[in-house]
Design a protein around this motif. Structure first.
Motif, mmCIF file in Angstrom:
data_model
loop_
_atom_site.group_PDB
_atom_site.id
_atom_site.type_symbol
_atom_site.label_atom_id
_atom_site.label_comp_id
_atom_site.label_asym_id
_atom_site.label_seq_id
_atom_site.Cartn_x
_atom_site.Cartn_y
_atom_site.Cartn_z
ATOM 1 N N GLY A 196 -10.139 36.434 17.856
ATOM 2 C CA GLY A 196 -11.275 35.707 17.284
ATOM 3 C C GLY A 196 -11.093 35.423 15.802
ATOM 4 N N LYS A 201 -10.445 31.728 13.983
ATOM 5 C CA LYS A 201 -11.272 31.339 12.833
ATOM 6 C C LYS A 201 -10.401 31.001 11.628
ATOM 7 C CE LYS A 201 -12.982 34.361 9.928
ATOM 8 N NZ LYS A 201 -13.773 35.393 9.234
ATOM 9 N N THR A 251 -21.541 25.627 17.612
ATOM 10 C CA THR A 251 -20.360 26.285 18.176
ATOM 11 C C THR A 251 -19.343 26.591 17.086
ATOM 12 O OG1 THR A 251 -20.654 25.267 20.347
ATOM 13 C CG2 THR A 251 -18.432 26.028 19.804
ATOM 14 N N ILE A 302 -18.024 30.292 15.628
ATOM 15 C CA ILE A 302 -16.617 30.691 15.524
ATOM 16 C C ILE A 302 -16.314 31.161 14.110
ATOM 17 C CG2 ILE A 302 -14.230 29.879 15.603
ATOM 18 C CD1 ILE A 302 -15.228 27.824 17.772
ATOM 19 N N ASN A 319 -18.808 34.306 17.606
ATOM 20 C CA ASN A 319 -18.095 33.946 18.832
ATOM 21 C C ASN A 319 -16.650 34.384 18.675
ATOM 22 O OD1 ASN A 319 -16.652 32.755 20.895
ATOM 23 N ND2 ASN A 319 -17.702 30.802 20.769
ATOM 24 N N THR A 333 -13.548 32.159 21.851
ATOM 25 C CA THR A 333 -13.561 30.704 21.937
ATOM 26 C C THR A 333 -12.735 30.257 23.138
ATOM 27 O OG1 THR A 333 -13.644 30.633 19.534
ATOM 28 C CG2 THR A 333 -13.066 28.591 20.649
ATOM 29 N N THR A 334 -13.254 29.301 23.893
ATOM 30 C CA THR A 334 -12.527 28.836 25.067
ATOM 31 C C THR A 334 -11.371 27.925 24.671
ATOM 32 O OG1 THR A 334 -13.887 26.857 25.403
ATOM 33 C CG2 THR A 334 -14.653 28.907 26.452
ATOM 34 N N THR A 390 -12.575 24.401 24.082
ATOM 35 C CA THR A 390 -13.106 24.143 22.741
ATOM 36 C C THR A 390 -11.962 23.988 21.738
ATOM 37 O OG1 THR A 390 -15.168 25.306 23.203
ATOM 38 C CG2 THR A 390 -14.559 25.064 20.883
#
Length: 80
Positions: free
Chosen positions: A4, A8, A35, A39, A44, A47-48, A51
């Motif tokens: 994550g 970012k 969204t 992030i 979040n 993240t997929t 995305t």
């Protein structure tokens, strides 16, 4: 570093390289501002890929280019 934080940091790095704001990235990619804010703020951490692909499309890079960065070299083990 976990995935994550790496995602970012990579988004921030790419925006800085292109001299665009996070808000502009949302406009270019079609990813909602909430969204992207989640992030960037760390709310979040999962993240997929979908995305990330949209963000890459907005930045005109491939998903391979996104993950070809030193920030992804020393990720922590996710399963403990």
């Amino acid at each position: 570093m976990n995935i994550g934080i790496a995602v970012k940091n990579r988004i921030i790095e790419l925006c800085s390289e292109r001299n665009i704001t996070i808000n502009k990235l949302g406009t270019l990619s079609g990813v909602t501002q909430s969204t992207i804010n989640n992030i960037i703020s760390g709310r979040n951490n999962s993240t997929t890929i979908s995305t990330i692909k949209k963000l890459c499309d907005g930045l005109n890079i491939s998903i391979i280019d996104f993950f070809t960065s030193k920030v992804f070299e020393d990720l922590e083990q996710e399963i403990k």
